[in-house]
Structure formats: C-alpha cells, structure tokens
Design an enzyme around this catalytic site. Structure first.
Site, PDB file in Angstrom:
ATOM      1  N   CYS A  44       0.783  -1.281  -0.195  1.00 29.84           N
ATOM      2  CA  CYS A  44      -0.193  -0.124   0.029  1.00 29.84           C
ATOM      3  C   CYS A  44       1.033   1.322   0.051  1.00 29.84           C
ATOM      4  O   CYS A  44       1.255   1.491   0.964  1.00 29.84           O
ATOM      5  CB  CYS A  44      -1.034  -0.089   1.262  1.00 29.84           C
ATOM      6  SG  CYS A  44      -1.897   1.511   1.384  1.00 29.84           S
ATOM      7  N   CYS A  96      -0.505   4.129   2.135  1.00 29.13           N
ATOM      8  CA  CYS A  96      -0.339   4.144   3.569  1.00 29.13           C
ATOM      9  C   CYS A  96       1.272   4.336   3.995  1.00 29.13           C
ATOM     10  O   CYS A  96       1.423   4.783   5.009  1.00 29.13           O
ATOM     11  CB  CYS A  96      -0.839   2.527   4.048  1.00 29.13           C
ATOM     12  SG  CYS A  96      -1.980   1.819   3.250  1.00 29.13           S
ATOM     13  N   ASP A  97       2.151   3.659   3.266  1.00 26.52           N
ATOM     14  CA  ASP A  97       3.494   3.633   3.556  1.00 26.52           C
ATOM     15  C   ASP A  97       4.528   4.632   2.917  1.00 26.52           C
ATOM     16  O   ASP A  97       5.757   4.653   3.288  1.00 26.52           O
ATOM     17  CB  ASP A  97       4.038   2.043   3.421  1.00 26.52           C
ATOM     18  CG  ASP A  97       3.294   1.233   4.317  1.00 26.52           C
ATOM     19  OD1 ASP A  97       2.872   1.888   5.576  1.00 26.52           O
ATOM     20  OD2 ASP A  97       2.948   0.091   3.880  1.00 26.52           O
TER      21      ASP A  97
END
Ligand code: NAP
Length: 306
Positions: free
Chosen positions: A134, A137-138
């Site tokens: 992701c 997200c990261d």
C-alpha cells in the site's frame, strides 16, 4: 438477535452503494466491515476516472463521502469480522460475527479483493520493514529513498507515479516488455524522470538486515541475476478475491471469484455479490458502485416477493 432485511459484507464502493440503495428502499440494512471503511479505494491516492470529479478526487475523500451518504439514509455500520454465514430453514441467514450473531433475509457479499504476495524469499521477513502492499499508507516513509514497484498493471503504475512524491528514484519491475496498465498511466510513467522501468524481469529475493536493503532481479531472457540497492519494495502483482468464507455455500470460478447473473444473484437464493469479488470483466470503482445498486434492488425485489 437483531434481524435485518439486508446484511452487506464489506464497506468498499460496492458495499456502500448497495447500502445506500437498500436503505433508501426502507430496508433494515447493516454493513459489516472488518477493516478500514472504504475498502481498497481508500488506499488509492488519486482517482481520476470516477465520473463527476473532473479534477479527480483522493480515494479517502471519495470513500468518506460514500460512507456519509449511506449513513445519511440509515445504514447501520458494524465494524466486525464475519465468521460464518449459515442458511436457516426459513430461508433467512444467520451471520456469525466476532461480537455475536445476527440474522438477515438477504446477504450481499462485497468483500472485494486483497493483494497477492510475490511468494519470494525475504518477502514475509521484511513485510512492514520495507515490503509494502500500500503506497498510500507507507509511501511517506520513503522520503528521499529508492524504492521498487513490482507489476505492470494499473495499480503498479499508478502507485509507482504516486511514490515519486517521496522517493528519489522508483524502479518498476515488470515481467514482460509491455505494460498492462491503461495508456494514460503508461505515458505518465514513461515520461517521469524519477521512474526507471525494468522489463522482462522478476524479483527473486529481497535482501537486508533489519530493513530492506536490496532486491535480486532476474532477467527472464538472459537468466542473469543482479542485486539492486533499494529501501522499499511495493508489490502490485494483482489481487485475489476474498471468498474463503463462502466456499461450499456459493459457486465461484477457478480463481475464487463469485459467479453471479446480471442481477448480482449468486448460486444461493438470497445471497448476492457485488464489486471486485465477483467474476466481472472490469474492476473499477464505477463498476463496483453499479453492482452494489443492482444487488440492493435485486434483494429488495426478492424480499417483496417479486
Ligand atoms: P492486474 O491488472 O492484474 O495487473 C497485475 C500485474 O502484475 C500485471 O502486469 C502482471 O503481469 C503482473 N504479475 C502478475 N503476477 C505476477 C508475478 N507472479 N510476478 C510478477 N508480476 C506479476 O492487477 P492490478 O494492477 O492490481 O489491477 C487490478 C484491477 O484494478 C484491474 O482491473 C485494474 O484495471 C483495476 N485498477 C484500476 C485503476 C485505475 O483505473 N486507475 C487503478 C488500480 C487498479 P502481466 O501483465 O504479464 O500479466
């Protein structure tokens, strides 16, 4: 035990759209979501092919609006994992969740799909330590770093472009010499100064000590392997449907996707499926919301005895 007209499993675009239509039909409707509301679309940085937003919209914003809209009409959101669905003798269903049991006249499965792992050495070991599925997200953890994206589809290319916001260099490693992604995305990636495409190649290993430090890339024509220094690896090699729970209850294809008719009916009366989880030629937010609407109307018709 609370009894519903419609229980929707999954709170992504298909589930929320089904919820909106079911609630507006005055059906008592619950949406069960085990993770983050909004599903995969919430982890997409930018959506520019959902009609109505000429300048594009972030995935989280689009999904937050869909969630608000469904709640406005009275869906009951439940953040809980479904453990089993059992048909009852009176043709309703018992849905067992982590918090207890509920019953429903109909069920709409909108569980979507999840990232497929590469299955190579180092992938599990470095999950969360440089290996990610992701970018939204990261990605921010890789400010000024070098990352590799694996895959040649829409997700790999779109997320590879997104990662250039943070990383100083993004390798995109694809197993063929032609990308699968839509042409607009391909052109953006090919023209991007921070992106280097590595074709005809696969990852054979992820190396490091505490965190990812390098990947091993094998050229499929020459069979030559080389190590390339990277700090992160983003895996986008496709998705698998989340249908484990429904095996034996409804018919799926050989890849696990639920088979439906054009009314989103599955092989089990009273169970419908919508969105990425079903066998369909196109998996987009726009098709998922359409599926959800059709599934809800089909559930309404079944309940009304049509
Ligand atoms: P996808 O379209 O199935 O692409 C998967 C990519 O990974 C392909 O390039 C495939 O290579 C490669 N691959 C598969 N298995 C591999 C392996 N074992 N090792 C190395 N490479 C492997 O999956 P996706 O990109 O996640 O997209 C899923 C669906 O969502 C698609 O329908 C897509 O159109 C849609 N989507 C749309 C958008 C958008 O419209 N902006 C954004 C994201 C996703 P080959 O090409 O050789 O098969």
């Amino acid at each position: 035990m609370t009894d519903y007209d419609v229980v929707i499993i999954g709170g992504g675009p298909a589930g929320l759209s089904a919820g909106l239509y079911a609630a507006r039909a005055a059906l008592k409707t619950a949406i069960l979501e085990r993770g983050m509301p909004g599903g995969q679309a919430s982890t997409t940085d930018w959506i520019e092919n959902y009609p109505g937003f000429p300048d594009g919209i972030t995935g989280p914003d689009l999904m937050m609006n869909m969630d608000l809209q469904a709640r406005k009409f009275g869906i009951e959101p439940m953040f809980d994992e479904v453990l089993s669905i059992d048909p009852l003798p009176d043709s309703r269903f018992q849905i067992k969740t982590g918090e207890g049991n509920i019953t429903s006249k109909t069920v709409i499965i909108a569980t979507g799909a999840q990232s497929r792992p590469l299955g190579i050495k180092g992938e599990e070991e470095f999950r969360g330590k440089g290996v990610s599925y992701c970018a939204t997200c990261d990605g921010a953890f890789f400010q000024g770093k070098v990352v590799a994206v694996v895959g040649g589809g829409d997700s790999a290319i779109q997320e590879g472009i997104f990662l250039t916001k943070f990383a100083e260099k993004v390798y995109i490693v694809h197993r063929r010499n032609e990308l699968r992604a839509t042409k607009v995305l391909q052109q953006k990636a090919l023209a991007h100064p921070k992106i280097e495409l590595i074709f005809d190649s696969v990852l054979t290993g992820i190396l490091g000590n505490d965190n990812v430090e390098a990947i091993k890339i094998k050229n499929l024509h020459t069979n030559v392997e080389k190590a390339v220094a990277v700090n992160g690896v983003f895996v986008y090699i496709g998705k698998d449907p989340i249908t484990e729970l429904f095996k034996g209850l409804i018919e799926t294809d050989e890849r696990g996707y639920i088979i439906t008719d054009s009314s989103m009916r599955t092989s089990h009366k009273g169970i419908f499926a919508a969105g990425d989880v079903r066998q369909t030629p196109l998996r987009q937010v726009v098709t998922a919301v359409a599926d959800g609407a059709v599934a809800a109307v089909s559930a309404e018709q079944l309940i009304a005895g049509h």
